[in-house]
Design a protein around this motif. Structure first.
Motif: not given
Length: 397
Positions: A224-228
């Motif tokens: 989820s953070y990597s998408a951000l």
């Protein structure tokens, strides 16, 4: 020794410490195209100032967590802030892009003390049951940094030059150091004498990685953070260089997207007692996957305007606001005596994965703006898959 009592002031201080990492990346985003021109570098070279920061952030956490489990959160936090301040001075006076990249790596080693130890202090003070709610509200407040950071950074870059962004970061870190020294009481009442022993440290990490639920929370959180971060690392080049936005307007557009994270975090804090952390995590992960798929579909269909980027990304950040606080709290809940190590390992995986995604997206930008949509779509699809394979049906609530 007893842990400090829960208080609003403590939550505010921890929020600023956790926000130091995001602020260190978001504030100077509008300056990335300027750095490319000043240092005669390409997008991939300048993007390394972000990815190398995440690499340092990842490595540093592996040390801060065990050190804080043994010696306490407060002295280790002060040491990290001192390293951050010295490295930030190096960023201000960097004579080349290579020097800036090196200074950013050291800066990250200092900055990561805030998030990894801030999460551990929340676990120490608020316990397993209330941690998700506090982390969610902290996440909502922390969203102010990326919400306002790029806008402020755009104006600083235009008015005073790219170095002014790092001067502001230095002032923030000095103020935090003073606040920690004067106000933060030690919260680690379960000191682990063997936490820094290499054999014990490896045993702790093996114990954590053998826990499928812990691994599921870590991967859901990290994807989820990597998408951000795919958006963070590529958006300035796509929106400023390709769509012609000024640094100030770019900062405002970035703030609009980050407002989604604020919305998701606030919703999580309000709903976690009623619905449970796992339910909110799963719902957020699925929402992110749908939004990422929409962004990629629009790119493939040739719809390449600003709304086609910002619209889906807004819902991706709402999803991140739902996923991250619940994943953090649920992962740390079973491990009070090694909360620092559990937080450190989670942060290491998060930042390593994001750095790799950032590097891939940075190199992919040479082939067009589709790298941004592809990075977001892949990461958001893997988050619910991690939940489905590792968490669902294993007693979550």
């Amino acid at each position: 020794m007893t842990a400090p009592p829960p208080s609003f002031g403590l939550a505010v201080l921890l929020t600023t410490l956790v926000a130091l990492g995001p602020l260190s990346t978001d504030l100077y985003l509008p300056a990335l195209p300027t750095l490319a021109r000043v240092f005669a570098s390409d997008a991939a070279g300048v993007q390394l100032t972000l990815s190398v920061f995440l690499a340092g952030f990842a490595v540093g956490q592996l040390f801060y967590g065990p050190l804080s489990d043994r010696f306490g959160r407060r002295p280790v936090m002060l040491g990290g802030l001192a390293i951050y301040c010295l490295a930030t001075v190096g960023c201000v006076f960097a004579p080349s892009i290579d020097a800036l990249i090196a200074a950013r790596f050291v800066q990250a080693i200092g900055a990561c003390a805030g998030p990894v130890l801030g999460r551990a202090v929340v676990r120490d003070v608020w316990g397993a049951t209330e941690s998700a709610r506090i982390i969610a509200y902290m996440g909502g407040a922390m969203a102010i940094a990326p919400l306002l950071g790029p806008t402020l950074g755009g104006f600083l870059t235009v008015l005073f030059g790219w170095q002014s962004n790092f001067v502001v970061l230095l002032i923030v870190a000095v103020c935090q150091g003073v606040a920690v020294a004067c106000l933060l009481r030690e919260s680690n009442v379960h000191r682990h004498p063997g936490a820094t022993n290499p054999r014990q440290l490896l045993a702790s990490f093996r114990q954590l990685l053998a826990d499928r639920r812990y691994l599921g929370y870590v991967l859901s959180f990290s994807f989820s953070y990597s998408a951000l971060f795919a958006f963070i690392s590529a958006s300035s080049f796509v929106l400023v260089d390709r769509h012609g936005l000024t640094p100030q307007v770019y900062g405002m557009c970035f703030g609009l997207v980050v407002a989604g994270y604020l919305l998701g975090s606030i919703a999580s804090g309000r709903l976690v007692r009623r619905l449970g952390g796992d339910t909110l995590l799963a719902g957020g992960a699925c929402l992110g996957a749908v939004a990422g798929a929409v962004m990629a579909s629009l790119e493939l269909a040739g719809v390449r305007n600003i709304a086609a980027i910002l619209g889906p990304m807004f819902f991706c950040t709402v999803a991140t606001g739902l996923v991250m606080p619940n994943a953090i709290a649920r992962a740390l809940a079973p491990y009070p005596t090694i909360a620092g190590s559990a937080s450190a390992l989670m942060g290491f995986v998060q930042m390593t994965m994001a750095a790799l995604v950032g590097i891939a997206v940075g190199h992919g930008l040479a082939g067009g703006g589709g790298a941004l949509a592809a990075g977001v779509a892949i990461c958001t699809a893997l988050a619910p898959l991690s939940w489905l394979l590792l968490i669902r049906g294993r007693g979550g609530n």
